[in-house]
Design a protein around this motif. Structure first.
Motif, PDB file in Angstrom:
ATOM      1  N   THR A   1      13.956  -7.245  32.454  1.00  0.00           N
ATOM      2  CA  THR A   1      15.248  -7.797  32.868  1.00  0.00           C
ATOM      3  C   THR A   1      16.356  -6.832  32.467  1.00  0.00           C
ATOM      4  O   THR A   1      16.232  -6.122  31.473  1.00  0.00           O
ATOM      5  CB  THR A   1      15.504  -9.150  32.164  1.00  0.00           C
ATOM      6  N   ILE A   2      17.425  -6.822  33.236  1.00  0.00           N
ATOM      7  CA  ILE A   2      18.599  -6.033  32.864  1.00  0.00           C
ATOM      8  C   ILE A   2      19.221  -6.610  31.594  1.00  0.00           C
ATOM      9  O   ILE A   2      19.408  -7.811  31.480  1.00  0.00           O
ATOM     10  CB  ILE A   2      19.638  -6.030  34.004  1.00  0.00           C
ATOM     11  N   ASP A   3      19.521  -5.735  30.669  1.00  0.00           N
ATOM     12  CA  ASP A   3      20.110  -6.130  29.389  1.00  0.00           C
ATOM     13  C   ASP A   3      21.589  -5.725  29.363  1.00  0.00           C
ATOM     14  O   ASP A   3      21.907  -4.555  29.571  1.00  0.00           O
ATOM     15  CB  ASP A   3      19.349  -5.428  28.255  1.00  0.00           C
ATOM     16  N   PRO A   4      22.467  -6.661  29.129  1.00  0.00           N
ATOM     17  CA  PRO A   4      23.915  -6.353  29.140  1.00  0.00           C
ATOM     18  C   PRO A   4      24.315  -5.374  28.042  1.00  0.00           C
ATOM     19  O   PRO A   4      25.332  -4.694  28.163  1.00  0.00           O
ATOM     20  CB  PRO A   4      24.580  -7.706  28.891  1.00  0.00           C
TER      21      PRO A   4
ATOM     22  N   LEU B   1      24.812  -1.761  29.140  1.00  0.00           N
ATOM     23  CA  LEU B   1      25.930  -1.684  30.079  1.00  0.00           C
ATOM     24  C   LEU B   1      27.254  -1.862  29.345  1.00  0.00           C
ATOM     25  O   LEU B   1      28.246  -1.224  29.672  1.00  0.00           O
ATOM     26  CB  LEU B   1      25.777  -2.766  31.151  1.00  0.00           C
ATOM     27  N   ARG B   2      27.228  -2.698  28.341  1.00  0.00           N
ATOM     28  CA  ARG B   2      28.430  -2.916  27.542  1.00  0.00           C
ATOM     29  C   ARG B   2      28.883  -1.607  26.873  1.00  0.00           C
ATOM     30  O   ARG B   2      30.070  -1.272  26.864  1.00  0.00           O
ATOM     31  CB  ARG B   2      28.148  -3.966  26.456  1.00  0.00           C
TER      32      ARG B   2
ATOM     33  N   LEU C   1      28.326   1.405  27.868  1.00  0.00           N
ATOM     34  CA  LEU C   1      28.881   2.285  28.889  1.00  0.00           C
ATOM     35  C   LEU C   1      30.293   1.849  29.271  1.00  0.00           C
ATOM     36  O   LEU C   1      31.196   2.672  29.411  1.00  0.00           O
ATOM     37  CB  LEU C   1      28.000   2.269  30.138  1.00  0.00           C
ATOM     38  N   ARG C   2      30.460   0.551  29.441  1.00  0.00           N
ATOM     39  CA  ARG C   2      31.748   0.014  29.849  1.00  0.00           C
ATOM     40  C   ARG C   2      32.831   0.313  28.810  1.00  0.00           C
ATOM     41  O   ARG C   2      33.945   0.706  29.147  1.00  0.00           O
ATOM     42  CB  ARG C   2      31.604  -1.492  30.051  1.00  0.00           C
TER      43      ARG C   2
ATOM     44  N   LEU D   1      29.081   0.331  37.801  1.00  0.00           N
ATOM     45  CA  LEU D   1      28.861  -0.511  36.632  1.00  0.00           C
ATOM     46  C   LEU D   1      29.175  -1.975  36.936  1.00  0.00           C
ATOM     47  O   LEU D   1      28.435  -2.887  36.529  1.00  0.00           O
ATOM     48  CB  LEU D   1      29.748  -0.019  35.486  1.00  0.00           C
TER      49      LEU D   1
ATOM     50  N   TRP E   1      27.215  -5.609  36.203  1.00  0.00           N
ATOM     51  CA  TRP E   1      27.723  -6.255  35.018  1.00  0.00           C
ATOM     52  C   TRP E   1      27.557  -7.781  35.059  1.00  0.00           C
ATOM     53  O   TRP E   1      26.918  -8.381  34.193  1.00  0.00           O
ATOM     54  CB  TRP E   1      29.197  -5.900  34.805  1.00  0.00           C
TER      55      TRP E   1
ATOM     56  N   ALA F   1      23.930  -8.813  35.178  1.00  0.00           N
ATOM     57  CA  ALA F   1      23.240  -8.658  33.896  1.00  0.00           C
ATOM     58  C   ALA F   1      23.548  -9.838  32.980  1.00  0.00           C
ATOM     59  O   ALA F   1      22.663 -10.375  32.323  1.00  0.00           O
ATOM     60  CB  ALA F   1      23.659  -7.351  33.239  1.00  0.00           C
TER      61      ALA F   1
ATOM     62  N   ASN G   1      21.608 -12.879  34.224  1.00  0.00           N
ATOM     63  CA  ASN G   1      20.204 -12.780  33.855  1.00  0.00           C
ATOM     64  C   ASN G   1      20.013 -13.086  32.375  1.00  0.00           C
ATOM     65  O   ASN G   1      19.083 -13.784  31.989  1.00  0.00           O
ATOM     66  CB  ASN G   1      19.666 -11.372  34.138  1.00  0.00           C
TER      67      ASN G   1
END
Lengths: 105, 105
Positions: free
Chosen positions: A68-71, A74-75, A77-78, B81, B85, B88, B91
């Motif tokens: 699964t995609i994990d936030p 991404l966090r 990176l953001r 992104l 976002w 994610a 999910n």
DNA sequence: ACTTACAGTTAGATATGACTTACGGAGTTG
DNA sequence: CAACTCCGTAAGTCATATCTAACTGTAAGT
């Protein structure tokens, strides 16, 4: 500093493709690898890197592993991105102003 | 598709360091390379990649070239992104719910 | 004109990384 | 427990990217 591994992870096109396939929801490895240009073990290796970067998470389900995609990744990176976003716009504005100023002279 | 080159560009630690040095404003090459672990030509090569990725822009100023952060490349990253976002987070929420549900049984 | 300063380019060595094949482990079904 | 499924890991090969060193080009100063 943790955004470094995220960038490294998403640099490879194949690995991005793996990651993007999870965009439509959690999937087992076999389904991710289905129809891709590389072998299934290669996908496993990519998933390992993505997991180390905090971009995906997994949990066993019978004999399969669901990814699964994990936030978290991404966090990272953001946050990094936001540090440069405003500044980039400001620089751009100043640059543009200097240019029109020059054109006038 | 243009976010690909941006990710590739920011994957290398040295290149990220070059990019981040521009965070405090536009700078000539020599000033960017000052105190870094690599040679100045290496910095030039990195700047070339960053420029191709739309992450920096440059303009001559006498015998020097001034480099600046370019919003264009960052915009591409940001757009990409944002596509993942919300998903994610969703999910992650579903995953967490399924977990607590399982713990209750 | 000559010299100095600053930066981009090329060539070549080295290192890093992605891929396949083969294998092993863990879980499920008969 | 035997066969089957699904997946991760190891070893080895091959490609790509990064680096330094040497060179070229361009602008400014003397």
């Amino acid at each position: 500093m943790t955004y470094g591994v995220a960038f490294t992870a998403l640099a490879d096109p194949t690995r991005r493709a793996v990651f993007e396939r999870l965009g439509s929801g959690p999937k087992p490895v076999a389904e991710i690898a289905r129809g891709m240009a590389v072998s299934r073990p290669a996908v496993s290796q990519h998933l390992k890197v993505l997991k180390a970067a905090g971009l995906v998470s997994d949990h066993p389900e019978g004999t399969r592993r669901i990814y699964t995609i994990d936030p978290q990744g991404l966090r990272a990176l953001r946050d990094w991105l936001d540090r440069f976003w405003d500044e980039a716009l400001e620089n751009f504005r100043v640059e543009a102003e200097a240019k029109t100023e020059k054109d006038r002279s």
